[in-house]
Structure formats: structure tokens, C-alpha cells
Write an enzyme that holds these catalytic residues in place. Structure first.
Site, PDB file in Angstrom:
ATOM      1  N   CYS A 121      87.962  -4.094  20.320  1.00 46.91           N
ATOM      2  CA  CYS A 121      88.452  -5.179  19.465  1.00 46.91           C
ATOM      3  C   CYS A 121      87.850  -5.058  18.062  1.00 46.91           C
ATOM      4  CB  CYS A 121      88.188  -6.527  20.116  1.00 46.91           C
ATOM      5  SG  CYS A 121      89.259  -7.800  19.459  1.00 46.91           S
ATOM      6  N   LYS A 170      74.564 -19.382  40.366  1.00 43.20           N
ATOM      7  CA  LYS A 170      75.512 -19.997  41.305  1.00 43.20           C
ATOM      8  C   LYS A 170      76.829 -19.239  41.316  1.00 43.20           C
ATOM      9  CE  LYS A 170      75.733 -23.897  39.646  1.00 43.20           C
ATOM     10  NZ  LYS A 170      75.903 -24.874  38.809  1.00 43.20           N
ATOM     11  N   HIS A 216      90.540  -5.913  24.960  1.00 44.66           N
ATOM     12  CA  HIS A 216      89.210  -5.924  25.594  1.00 44.66           C
ATOM     13  C   HIS A 216      89.292  -5.325  27.000  1.00 44.66           C
ATOM     14  CE1 HIS A 216      86.974  -8.492  22.743  1.00 44.66           C
ATOM     15  NE2 HIS A 216      88.155  -9.038  22.492  1.00 44.66           N
ATOM     16  N   LYS A 233      60.567 -25.845  57.065  1.00 50.07           N
ATOM     17  CA  LYS A 233      60.265 -27.027  56.258  1.00 50.07           C
ATOM     18  C   LYS A 233      61.533 -27.489  55.516  1.00 50.07           C
ATOM     19  CE  LYS A 233      56.659 -28.509  53.076  1.00 50.07           C
ATOM     20  NZ  LYS A 233      55.574 -28.010  52.249  1.00 50.07           N
ATOM     21  N   GLU A 245      87.018  -4.365  28.823  1.00 51.35           N
ATOM     22  CA  GLU A 245      85.880  -4.748  29.674  1.00 51.35           C
ATOM     23  C   GLU A 245      86.229  -5.858  30.660  1.00 51.35           C
ATOM     24  OE1 GLU A 245      86.143  -5.293  26.427  1.00 51.35           O
ATOM     25  OE2 GLU A 245      85.146  -7.131  25.762  1.00 51.35           O
ATOM     26  N   ILE A 287      74.248 -36.324  34.340  1.00 44.81           N
ATOM     27  CA  ILE A 287      75.246 -37.394  34.249  1.00 44.81           C
ATOM     28  C   ILE A 287      76.658 -36.807  34.224  1.00 44.81           C
ATOM     29  CG2 ILE A 287      76.140 -39.220  32.730  1.00 44.81           C
ATOM     30  CD1 ILE A 287      73.266 -39.765  31.904  1.00 44.81           C
ATOM     31  N   LEU A 322      70.736 -20.317  37.822  1.00 47.98           N
ATOM     32  CA  LEU A 322      70.297 -19.826  39.131  1.00 47.98           C
ATOM     33  C   LEU A 322      71.200 -18.737  39.666  1.00 47.98           C
ATOM     34  CD1 LEU A 322      69.295 -22.997  41.164  1.00 47.98           C
ATOM     35  CD2 LEU A 322      67.828 -21.164  40.320  1.00 47.98           C
TER      36      LEU A 322
END
Ligand code: GLN
Length: 537
Positions: free
Chosen positions: A381, A16, A507, A223, A509, A148, A14
Site C-alpha cells: 500500500c 482472549k 494489503h 483452589k 497481509e 462499565i 490477555l
């Protein structure tokens, strides 16, 4: 100290992490010092051993921690520098608890999820709070409510909130409000159910962030407010972005999310000034220039496998007011069809990091194409190792030159293992990892781009340039423009006779941000634009 907990409901993916990072941007721009933290419920000790196919890229921090890619968002959206204190997996929590048990630290008690595992989780929030000296800690709980695996984390943050007292914690639940085509409307039921699930555990969210593809109208907000027990202004619309993930902070700002958080946490701060961020979005939506570059990899098609690389390319574009179309090239396609056919017409070619033999020959062909046709090349790399192998084979005529990673019996191991790595058998945390200094050669292309001569860049690899071949390469115009300060490890290479051919063993980036594009990426995009338009930006 104030604490924000971000949980997720209904489905994964989503965004998050983006929501947490974007809130971080807003709070930082209100003058607050923010620290972000991720809890991942899986049992791997860290994602270092997980396949990019399953889990996306492994994001590396300065201190060498191998982490979830959400930490990349945290660093890109804020000015926080993260360390291993900002990331925790269930695997790490259990490892600590089990070690404590073996060391007799629980004094013979029965070791249980509650309180021992939950205490360890809470301890990790406190440790970050202490070290970061932040005003606000934003902790994102990975996974989806109802899993869980996530339960100990949710229980721990419930207890944490109780202990921290009213007005010091804020729970934000990011949920999904699907658009059902047949009904022609957005549906709130999954959100109601996931909030009910949280409340069962004892957590009542203060704010519900609704991910949706259509706008949330007033009625729907009411709602959700009614069923989820939050005031209507705490129902936040977070619609799919039109252009760029960097729009999310502005979207949350429009919904007054940061205001609400500050009210809930009793933080008296000025409104954020987001004008620089708006300018970034302007450059993303309506850039003055445009260019296409190719990324030649093997995890093509998986958006998350080269996440930081794609982001850094976009930042390089922002730095040049240039929109970048990223063409994802499967290196195996190059093996089948030839480089010419596939790479023709691109402004630049980037070969990112990687492991394993599949697709390697295609990447070597891509580097050859870039070198011979003077197309800008940026190697990261593995991309540097590829450029080295290509040069060895085709310029130095060292037949069958290779990296010992891919051909242990090559007659010319131009890329090979360091002695220290030869003994390593364990996986996870055993590569050359994290930020290390690199000294750049004065007057080199890389030196000019960085504008400084000692830089710190992050690593994640085992193999290195084999110094035995250094002289041969140098004589043929292969420039070693960056090395470790003792000169022993090759960090950056470039070609003397080429408009832009730079590759690094590190790296870059991981250090790029939209508001601070990395110099190598900024230079690469400028060169790519020049390649096509034949004039400088
Ligand atoms: N596989 C190469 C190595 O281990 C490159 C790693 C990478 O690109 N991150 O050295």
C-alpha cells in the site's frame, strides 16, 4: 446451533482473541463449521478512525469492514471468511438503536439499555447464526469484566443463554493468574474476584482459562475450581507461549479444552487431527533455514500496529521452512543515519502501509537502497506509493515528485487522489476498502508467484498511482504487473531489472495464514534467503 461466549477478567491484553481463535481451530478440526464474532464495547462505530498507537492495526475484511485486529486472528486460525456481521461495537449498537428510535420503531416506548440495547446485541448474534450456517458461534466480548462499557454486552449474553436453553451455550472466562515474585507463587485472588463479578451479573462460567507465566499445579487448579464453582478439569492452564502464538491451539488441546466444550454443548465429534498444525510449529521452532528482514515503519516498537504484516512474514517463513528474524526499523532513524548503515546485511526490506507524513523520507531512502543494491523489496500500500515516488525522483529525475497526501503542491503528483475521493470529507468507511479483483500480467514476477491471473485482494487507501505518468515509468523499466480489470487502477508494480522488487496497492497481509502463506510473502522470504545465502531454497 451452539454458542460459546468468551469473556475476559482482571486485565486487558490477555489474548482472549487468540484463545477464541485457537478454540475455533480445534473445533474446525473436529469437523465443525465455526463462526467467530467480536463485540467491542467502545463507542467508535468502527476502529477505522482509531490511531494505531492506541488500538493497533485496523484489520480489513473482504466486504470492506474496518475491524479490530482480533478478527485477523480469527481468519488466520480458521478457514472462516468474516464479514461486517462478525464484528459489533457499542457505537454500532447505539447507532442502530438511535436510528430505530428516530424512525419510530419503538412505538413511543421509553428507549432503554435493557431491553432495547441488549435486544439489538442479541439480534446481532442471531443474524450471524442465520447467515453463517455454522454449527458453533464463538463470540468474544472485548474489554474486561467490571468495565462499565461492557455491561450491556454481558447482560445480553446472559439473556441469550437463558433463551437458548441448557446445553446450547458455554461461557469461557479468560483470566490472569499472576506470578508474585516476592512470594514465589501464582496467585488466584484476581481470578476469584473477576469470576465473582461475572456471577454478580448472572453469568457462571463453565470453563476458566488461566493465563499464567508458570504452570498451574494441581493445588491451584483445585483452589480455582472451588472458589469459582467449576469442576477441576474446567480449569485450563494457558501458559505464555515459548515460541509462537500458533502454539495456543495445541496447548488448549493438551488441556482437553475442546473435549470439554463439546461435552458441555453435547456435540458428538471425533478428536481433532492437528498433525498439520504440529508441522507448522516444528517449522517455527526448528526451521531448516534462517533469514533476517527489515520492516521500515513509523509505528515501530508497537507490536500490534503491524500485526498482520508481521504474521504474514512469519507465514512466508513457514512456507519456506525458514525462520525469520524481523528487524523493526524506524524510518526516522534512516532519515538521521542513512539507509546504508541501518539496512546493510538484511535479506529483504519491507515497507508496510501507513498514513501521514512523518518518516516518509526515510521510507523513500529505504526503497532507493533496495532498488540500487538489488535487495528484495516488498511494498504494501503506502510501500507501493513510496517505491513509485522514489523511482520518479531518482530514475525519472522528476524533481520533488511526491504523493499529494504529503505535498499537495508537488510539481509531479505521481500518487494522487481519485476524483471520487476528492469530495469525501467524512471519516470512517470512506476510503477504497475491501476485496477487489486485480488482473496480473502473464510472465510478471507477481503473476508467477500467484500462479493465477485474477486475484482478489483487500484495500484500504485513498491515493492511487497517477496514470498521467504511466508511460514514462514503463519506458524506464517500471512494470505495472497488476491492475484493476478495466486497467485503470494500478494494483501491483515491480522492477524489471531486479531479483525481487514487488509492491502492491492492496494489503496482501490480510489474506495470509500459517497453513496458507500468502504467495507474495512466501516469494519475498525465498528471495531474501537467496540474497544472503546466494542459493535458492
Ligand atoms: N496513506 C496512503 C493512502 O491513503 C496509503 C494507505 C495505506 O498504506 N493503507 O493512499
Amino acid at each position: 446451533m451452539k454458542y460459546i461466549f468468551v469473556t475476559g477478567g482482571v486485565v486487558s491484553s490477555l489474548g482472549k482473541g487468540l484463545t477464541a481463535a485457537s478454540l475455533g481451530t480445534l473445533l474446525e478440526n473436529r469437523g465443525l463449521k465455526v463462526a467467530l464474532q467480536k463485540f467491542d464495547p467502545y463507542l467508535n462505530v468502527d476502529p477505522g478512525t482509531m490511531s494505531p498507537f492506541q488500538h493497533g492495526e485496523v484489520y480489513v475484511l473482504d466486504d470492506g469492514a474496518e475491524t479490530d485486529l482480533d478478527l485477523g486472528h480469527y481468519e488466520r486460525f480458521t478457514s472462516t471468511k468474516l464479514t461486517r456481521l462478525n464484528t459489533t461495537t457499542s457505537g454500532q449498537v447505539y447507532q442502530t438503536v438511535l436510528n430505530n428510535e428516530r424512525e419510530g420503531k419503538y412505538l413511543g416506548k421509553t428507549v432503554q439499555v435493557i431491553p432495547h440495547v441488549t435486544d439489538e446485541i442479541k439480534r446481532r448474534i442471531h443474524v450471524l447464526a442465520e447467515h453463517s450456517k455454522a454449527d458453533v458461534i464463538i463470540t468474544e466480548i472485548g474489554g474486561t469484566t467490571g468495565d462499565i462499557e461492557g455491561l450491556p454486552f454481558l447482560e445480553a449474553i446472559r439473556e441469550f443463554a437463558l433463551e437458548a436453553g441448557v446445553g446450547n451455550t458455554c461461557f469461557i472466562h479468560v483470566t490472569y493468574v499472576p506470578f508474585i515474585k516476592a512470594a514465589g507463587e501464582l496467585k488466584t485472588k484476581p481470578t476469584q474476584q473477576s469470576v465473582a463479578k461475572l456471577r454478580e451479573i448472572g453469568i457462571t462460567p463453565h470453563i476458566i482459562v488461566c493465563r499464567c507465566e508458570k504452570p498451574l499445579d494441581k493445588e491451584l487448579r483445585q483452589k480455582i475450581s472451588l472458589f469459582c464453582n467449576v469442576p477441576v478439569e474446567a480449569v485450563i492452564e494457558e501458559k505464555d507461549v515459548d515460541h509462537s502464538i500458533y502454539e495456543v491451539p495445541l496447548m488448549l488441546q493438551r488441556e482437553r479444552t475442546d473435549d470439554l466444550v463439546c461435552q458441555l454443548l453435547r456435540l458428538d465429534t471425533p478428536l481433532p487431527n492437528m498433525s498439520h498444525w504440529q508441522e507448522i510449529i516444528r517449522k517455527l521452532i526448528a526451521p531448516q533455514h534462517r533469514v533476517r528482514v527489515g520492516v521500515v515503519g513509523k509505528y515501530i516498537g508497537l507490536q500490534d500496529a503491524y500485526k498482520s504484516v508481521y504474521e504474514a512474514i512469519i507465514h512466508g517463513g513457514v512456507g519456506n521452512d525458514c525462520g525469520v528474524e524481523i528487524v523493526q526499523v524506524d524510518s526516522e532513524e534512516i532519515e538521521k543515519e542513512g539507509a546504508e548503515r541501518i539496512l546493510q546485511g538484511l535479506g529483504g526490506i519491507l515497507v508496510p502501509g501507513g498514513f501521514g507524513e512523518r518518516g516518509i523520507e526515510g521510507k523513500i531512502k529505504a526503497a532507493k537502497f533496495a532498488r540500487e543494491n538489488k535487495v528484495p523489496y516488498l511494498g504494501l500500500c503506502l510501500g507501493m506509493q513510496i517505491a513509485t515516488i522514489e523511482f520518479a525522483r531518482n530514475v525519472l529525475k522528476l524533481e520533488k515528485a511526491h504523493s499529494t497526501e504529503f505535498d499537495p503542491d508537488t510539481p509531479h503528483p505521481v500518487i494522487a487522489l481519485l476524483d471520487a475521493q476528492k469530495k469525501v470529507t467524512k471519516k470512517g468507511g470512506t476510503m477504497r476498502l475491501g476485496a477487489q479483483p486485480c488482473q496480473l500480467v502473464v510472465g510478471s514476477q507477481a503473476g508467477k508467484l500467484y500462479g493465477s491471473f485474477v486475484v482478489n485482494e483487500r484495500h484500504r487507501h485513498r491515493y492511487e498511482f497517477n496514470n498521467h505518468y504511466r508511460e514514462k515509468f514503463e519506458k524506464a523499466g517500471f512494470v505495472f504487473s497488476g491492475t484493476s480489470p478495466d486497467g485503470k487502477l494500478v494494483e501491483v508494480i515491480e522492477l524489471a531489472d531486479h531479483p525481487f522488487f514487488i509492491a502492491s496497492q492492496f494489503h496482501p497481509e490480510f489474506l495470509s495464514k500459517p497453513h496458507q502463506p500468502h504467495p507474495l510473502f512466501k516469494g519475498f522470504i525465498a528471495a531474501a534467503h537467496q540474497q544472503i545465502h546466494k542459493k535458492p531454497l
